[in-house]
Design a protein around this motif. Structure first.
Motif, PDB file in Angstrom:
ATOM      1  N   LEU A 238       7.087 -25.833 -34.741  1.00 28.71           N
ATOM      2  CA  LEU A 238       7.211 -27.084 -33.988  1.00 28.71           C
ATOM      3  C   LEU A 238       8.314 -27.989 -34.532  1.00 28.71           C
ATOM      4  O   LEU A 238       8.665 -28.976 -33.893  1.00 28.71           O
ATOM      5  CB  LEU A 238       5.877 -27.834 -34.012  1.00 28.71           C
ATOM      6  CG  LEU A 238       4.724 -27.160 -33.260  1.00 28.71           C
ATOM      7  CD1 LEU A 238       3.427 -27.923 -33.492  1.00 28.71           C
ATOM      8  CD2 LEU A 238       5.031 -27.052 -31.773  1.00 28.71           C
ATOM      9  N   ASN A 239       8.833 -27.664 -35.694  1.00 26.87           N
ATOM     10  CA  ASN A 239       9.881 -28.467 -36.320  1.00 26.87           C
ATOM     11  C   ASN A 239      11.184 -28.300 -35.530  1.00 26.87           C
ATOM     12  O   ASN A 239      11.691 -27.187 -35.382  1.00 26.87           O
ATOM     13  CB  ASN A 239      10.077 -27.983 -37.764  1.00 26.87           C
ATOM     14  CG  ASN A 239      11.103 -28.796 -38.524  1.00 26.87           C
ATOM     15  OD1 ASN A 239      11.762 -29.674 -37.977  1.00 26.87           O
ATOM     16  ND2 ASN A 239      11.256 -28.478 -39.795  1.00 26.87           N
ATOM     17  N   PRO A 240      11.771 -29.382 -35.002  1.00 27.33           N
ATOM     18  CA  PRO A 240      13.028 -29.233 -34.251  1.00 27.33           C
ATOM     19  C   PRO A 240      14.160 -28.666 -35.092  1.00 27.33           C
ATOM     20  O   PRO A 240      15.074 -28.032 -34.557  1.00 27.33           O
ATOM     21  CB  PRO A 240      13.335 -30.663 -33.780  1.00 27.33           C
ATOM     22  CG  PRO A 240      12.520 -31.554 -34.649  1.00 27.33           C
ATOM     23  CD  PRO A 240      11.303 -30.774 -35.025  1.00 27.33           C
ATOM     24  N   PHE A 241      14.102 -28.869 -36.408  1.00 27.66           N
ATOM     25  CA  PHE A 241      15.137 -28.301 -37.269  1.00 27.66           C
ATOM     26  C   PHE A 241      15.067 -26.773 -37.256  1.00 27.66           C
ATOM     27  O   PHE A 241      16.101 -26.096 -37.321  1.00 27.66           O
ATOM     28  CB  PHE A 241      14.980 -28.837 -38.690  1.00 27.66           C
ATOM     29  CG  PHE A 241      16.061 -28.388 -39.634  1.00 27.66           C
ATOM     30  CD1 PHE A 241      17.346 -28.878 -39.514  1.00 27.66           C
ATOM     31  CD2 PHE A 241      15.797 -27.476 -40.640  1.00 27.66           C
ATOM     32  CE1 PHE A 241      18.352 -28.472 -40.379  1.00 27.66           C
ATOM     33  CE2 PHE A 241      16.795 -27.065 -41.513  1.00 27.66           C
ATOM     34  CZ  PHE A 241      18.078 -27.564 -41.383  1.00 27.66           C
ATOM     35  N   THR A 242      13.856 -26.215 -37.183  1.00 27.05           N
ATOM     36  CA  THR A 242      13.709 -24.760 -37.068  1.00 27.05           C
ATOM     37  C   THR A 242      14.419 -24.246 -35.830  1.00 27.05           C
ATOM     38  O   THR A 242      15.130 -23.230 -35.874  1.00 27.05           O
ATOM     39  CB  THR A 242      12.217 -24.373 -37.008  1.00 27.05           C
ATOM     40  OG1 THR A 242      11.609 -24.659 -38.269  1.00 27.05           O
ATOM     41  CG2 THR A 242      12.041 -22.896 -36.701  1.00 27.05           C
ATOM     42  N   GLN A 243      14.220 -24.935 -34.705  1.00 30.76           N
ATOM     43  CA  GLN A 243      14.846 -24.496 -33.457  1.00 30.76           C
ATOM     44  C   GLN A 243      16.366 -24.560 -33.552  1.00 30.76           C
ATOM     45  O   GLN A 243      17.073 -23.683 -33.047  1.00 30.76           O
ATOM     46  CB  GLN A 243      14.347 -25.356 -32.290  1.00 30.76           C
ATOM     47  CG  GLN A 243      12.839 -25.376 -32.133  1.00 30.76           C
ATOM     48  CD  GLN A 243      12.248 -23.992 -31.941  1.00 30.76           C
ATOM     49  OE1 GLN A 243      12.863 -23.114 -31.321  1.00 30.76           O
ATOM     50  NE2 GLN A 243      11.053 -23.768 -32.467  1.00 30.76           N
ATOM     51  N   ALA A 244      16.878 -25.598 -34.224  1.00 29.07           N
ATOM     52  CA  ALA A 244      18.329 -25.716 -34.387  1.00 29.07           C
ATOM     53  C   ALA A 244      18.866 -24.594 -35.268  1.00 29.07           C
ATOM     54  O   ALA A 244      19.916 -24.003 -34.975  1.00 29.07           O
ATOM     55  CB  ALA A 244      18.679 -27.077 -34.979  1.00 29.07           C
ATOM     56  N   VAL A 245      18.145 -24.273 -36.345  1.00 26.13           N
ATOM     57  CA  VAL A 245      18.572 -23.183 -37.239  1.00 26.13           C
ATOM     58  C   VAL A 245      18.566 -21.855 -36.495  1.00 26.13           C
ATOM     59  O   VAL A 245      19.500 -21.045 -36.631  1.00 26.13           O
ATOM     60  CB  VAL A 245      17.667 -23.128 -38.487  1.00 26.13           C
ATOM     61  CG1 VAL A 245      17.909 -21.839 -39.265  1.00 26.13           C
ATOM     62  CG2 VAL A 245      17.918 -24.338 -39.377  1.00 26.13           C
ATOM     63  N   GLU A 246      17.536 -21.616 -35.698  1.00 26.44           N
ATOM     64  CA  GLU A 246      17.468 -20.363 -34.944  1.00 26.44           C
ATOM     65  C   GLU A 246      18.564 -20.293 -33.893  1.00 26.44           C
ATOM     66  O   GLU A 246      19.106 -19.220 -33.609  1.00 26.44           O
ATOM     67  CB  GLU A 246      16.088 -20.210 -34.302  1.00 26.44           C
ATOM     68  CG  GLU A 246      14.970 -19.986 -35.302  1.00 26.44           C
ATOM     69  CD  GLU A 246      15.249 -18.813 -36.232  1.00 26.44           C
ATOM     70  OE1 GLU A 246      15.411 -17.680 -35.738  1.00 26.44           O
ATOM     71  OE2 GLU A 246      15.339 -19.042 -37.461  1.00 26.44           O
ATOM     72  N   LEU A 247      18.903 -21.429 -33.303  1.00 29.16           N
ATOM     73  CA  LEU A 247      20.011 -21.452 -32.349  1.00 29.16           C
ATOM     74  C   LEU A 247      21.318 -21.074 -33.038  1.00 29.16           C
ATOM     75  O   LEU A 247      22.115 -20.283 -32.500  1.00 29.16           O
ATOM     76  CB  LEU A 247      20.123 -22.844 -31.727  1.00 29.16           C
ATOM     77  CG  LEU A 247      21.242 -23.038 -30.703  1.00 29.16           C
ATOM     78  CD1 LEU A 247      21.035 -22.130 -29.501  1.00 29.16           C
ATOM     79  CD2 LEU A 247      21.305 -24.503 -30.261  1.00 29.16           C
TER      80      LEU A 247
END
Length: 290
Positions: A238-247
């Protein structure tokens, strides 16, 4: 009165936001003058502080060159998308370290905004006769370009170290880095609307940076986190930083990742909207101070 550090006074007469004297010339020209002045100021400030670039690179380099060597033996990695084969731990954490650069630079931008507010230059900026949202966007864009510059330098260092994603991936990752920089810069804008004094900045920064970074997929994959704690893995997802890293990770290897893109865009818009509200003198977080 403090001299205008943005050099807008010679091009845009001062007035209230949405009121006061209007600058001459077409509206488009006024917007571009303000954008150019803010970009020039922020980039000149960054390029004039070589220690800032060095400090920005030291943090991820320590993880890449020191910690990764120890974690490599302790943390096994399976073949997971976007990777088609087994990879070294250094290869895995490269996207997370790029995200780290954007994260710390977003917080650095937040600090500069708090400093500008105390020095009075922020008040001069926000009283320019242009929409407040445009002025804040210009500050956000300047910080994002600085993040991108730092990331490109770090990618070059990683390439020299032997971490070599596809060459086209080095181009495809640029939009992902820009979006990540915008998201974290918008978060920095939001924080700067809440922080009233420089003395409070360090505590707030640590409260935001460390949970965001360590509760993410920057240093270890989510499936590895789930082995230890499924609840913790869900928090990381749920961490938006995780989504940015995966992007960033998927972009480096030319693999689409729609969910990561969508969540990163959504977080960017949410942080930007909250920051714009926070800087609204009538309704926002700064209304009590004027």
């Amino acid at each position: 009165m403090t001299a205008d550090p943005l050099h807008l006074s010679t091009n845009i007469p001062q007035g209230g936001p949405g009121g006061g004297a209007r600058p001459p010339g077409p509206a488009k020209g006024r917007y571009l003058v303000a954008l150019k002045a803010i970009l020039h100021r922020e980039l000149s400030r960054f390029l004039g502080q070589k220690s800032r670039l060095i400090a920005a690179l030291v943090r991820p380099l320590v993880w890449l060159l020191v910690f990764a060597a120890g974690f490599r033996a302790a943390l096994g990695l399976s073949i997971t998308p976007p990777y088609q084969t087994y990879i070294t731990y250094e290869t895995y954490i490269l996207p997370g370290l790029l995200g780290m650069i954007c994260l710390f630079n977003g917080m650095q931008s937040s600090l500069s905004l708090v400093y500008d507010r105390e020095m009075g230059s922020m008040r001069l900026l926000l009283t320019a006769p242009l929409p407040r949202g445009w002025l804040l966007f210009a500050k956000l864009l300047a910080g994002t370009l600085i993040s991108l510059l730092q990331c490109l330098v770090f990618l070059a260092i990683g390439y020299a170290w032997g971490i070599r994603p596809p060459l086209m991936g080095l181009i495809a990752v640029i939009p992902a880095l820009l979006l990540t920089g915008l998201m974290l810069g918008a978060l920095g804008l939001l924080l700067s609307s809440l922080i009233r004094q420089l003395e409070n900045f360090a505590g707030v920064m640590n409260f935001v940076i460390f949970p965001m970074f360590f509760l993410s997929s920057a240093l270890y994959p989510l499936w590895k986190m789930a082995e230890a704690s499924p609840a913790l893995a869900r928090a990381c997802a749920l961490n938006p930083f995780t989504q940015a890293v995966e992007l960033i990770r998927f972009s480096l290897y030319l693999t689409p990742n729609g969910p990561a893109l969508g969540w990163t865009v959504l977080a960017t818009l949410a942080f930007a909207a909250a920051a714009l509200y926070g800087y609204d003198p009538a309704r926002g977080f700064t209304r009590s101070k004027g």
